[in-house]
Design an enzyme around this catalytic site. Sequence first.
Site, mmCIF file in Angstrom:
data_model
loop_
_atom_site.group_PDB
_atom_site.id
_atom_site.type_symbol
_atom_site.label_atom_id
_atom_site.label_comp_id
_atom_site.label_asym_id
_atom_site.label_seq_id
_atom_site.Cartn_x
_atom_site.Cartn_y
_atom_site.Cartn_z
ATOM 1 N N HIS A 276 0.956 -1.214 -0.009
ATOM 2 C CA HIS A 276 0.154 0.009 0.010
ATOM 3 C C HIS A 276 0.780 1.113 0.073
ATOM 4 C CE1 HIS A 276 -3.821 -1.869 0.478
ATOM 5 N NE2 HIS A 276 -3.425 -2.604 1.273
ATOM 6 N N ASP A 339 -0.934 -5.212 5.752
ATOM 7 C CA ASP A 339 -1.883 -5.801 5.156
ATOM 8 C C ASP A 339 -1.757 -5.733 3.807
ATOM 9 O OD1 ASP A 339 -2.462 -3.198 5.027
ATOM 10 O OD2 ASP A 339 -4.385 -3.631 4.345
ATOM 11 N N GLU A 340 -2.210 -7.240 3.088
ATOM 12 C CA GLU A 340 -2.258 -7.122 1.872
ATOM 13 C C GLU A 340 -0.815 -6.827 0.921
ATOM 14 O OE1 GLU A 340 -7.076 -6.372 0.900
ATOM 15 O OE2 GLU A 340 -5.468 -4.404 1.317
ATOM 16 N N ALA A 341 0.344 -7.299 1.436
ATOM 17 C CA ALA A 341 1.635 -7.103 1.043
ATOM 18 C C ALA A 341 1.968 -8.169 -0.022
ATOM 19 C CB ALA A 341 2.673 -7.060 2.128
ATOM 20 N N HIS A 342 1.064 -8.146 -1.001
ATOM 21 C CA HIS A 342 1.010 -9.490 -1.934
ATOM 22 C C HIS A 342 2.237 -9.348 -2.820
ATOM 23 C CE1 HIS A 342 -2.822 -10.082 -0.513
ATOM 24 N NE2 HIS A 342 -3.365 -9.258 -1.323
#
Length: 534
Positions: A276, A339-342
């Site tokens: 993000h 979060d959401e560190a894809h």
Amino acid sequence: MRRRRLLFSLLLVAAAGLGTAALPPQGAAGAAPRAATPLDGVIPAPASVRGGGEAYTLGAGTRIRVPGGSGEAKRIAGYLAGLLRPATGLALPVTTKDGRDGIVLRLGGSGTGGMGAEGYRLTSDGRAVTLSAARPAGLFRAVQTLRQLLPAGAERDRAGRGPWRIAGGTIADSPRYGHRGAMLDVSRHFFTVAQVKRYIDQLAMYKINRLHLHLSDDQGWRIALTSWPRLATYGGSTQVGGGPGGYYTKDDYREIVRYAAARYLTVVPEIDMPGHTNAALASYAELNCNGQAPPLYTGTNVGFSSLCVPKKVTYDFVDDVIREIAALTPGRYLHIGGDEAHSTSHADYVAFMDKVQPVVAKYGKTVVGWHQLTGAHPARGAVAQYWGYDKTGAAERRQVADAARNGTRLILSPADRAYLDMKYDKDTPLGLSWAGYVDTRRSYDWDPGSYLKDAPADSVLGVEAPLWTETLSTSAHLEYMAFPRLPGIAELGWSPASTHDWDDYKVRLAAQAPRWDALGINYHRAPEVPWPAK
């Protein structure tokens, strides 16, 4: 107790129905006295209520008394007077002279020793209403209860007609959890200082005590920092859909912190990383592994950006950002996202969190991260914010519960219960639905103490209601998604589990509508709530 609450609920319906209806002039033939709101008709539900006795009526001689003249108590008294003067038309002078009449605010003294930081007692009879607390925060919470006991018209900014009655009896109250939060995403769409203050005032009404500000994301960086100025001037220059964006100067941020603190809310700033981070990567090419800055982003996809974990400059950047934000923030917590560190490998994610968490501690703050932090090595004393939902896998839930058993504290924000940006139903014009539809009952009907299987009940610090703003760009949008669900999350955080009852709660919730109308709050008239007729 249940039978009594149901009786009070029926009285509350009657009181709410009269809240904004046209009534005969005071004293006119056939005019019925307006029913006072029952003491257990407020949100959040108080821990203990003993109703009965004569109601207190505000009048021309009413004074707000602050015996002893405590500075904090005087300030709270002034706040209360400022709320009530416009609608009541009463002078309501604040005085430090003791007395047994009027509205009395007592800070400390006999009987307050076991109340804790936010507990209070409210006693009302025909002569006075007395608010007692051990600490200023408790006195402020008592004022919010007093507001709800007055007719909804007391919230208006112009003169109305009483009587301004407060039911007789005693409330003894204190919170179930110490963390009762609301998160506002100012990154996807930017919200001005004035808009944030408006939301703070709405949170304070329901005894919320944490404002989590999501200050950075792919679409915008919203806080000016001396060490990396382009983060704000360039990274903050847009938002979802390509609008002008914006950012807070340091003075702006200080003003938000000050305003929240005056309402006994602590600001928890969040800088999301390592993912993000497109706004930061676009602002400084050297933060990218390939040395090339990507374009600014105005869409709503997630998981495509990452700080460059192996680069030394990344940790210079992180140190500077945390140092400056910590210096601006008096509260103990600093949220680092996670979060959401894809686009970050698991090994790099663990390495990054291992390096960043000590930086937070170095600058005197306690780490908070989204619950993916439990997949790394949470620092001693770290807090994980759980945002999973019914479809979250058992292994991920177990990972969070294991961390909790090992000392990590939890804030619960289940997306299919507490995310205020989820649509109410398929026809909701705003919001998202990836976690399903979240109607008002679903948002209220769960128990934080038993929600996460195998997590110790005492690991739960409290609850938080996030409001993400991919689809929200005005205060009216924020309010439509927050109300009527926000008060339910506030009640889960404040009230004893024994008070939890949907049939009782929905009546108390419906009675808030005239108050929201008086305050100009834009709310969703959820079909499962028996709203009074407009």
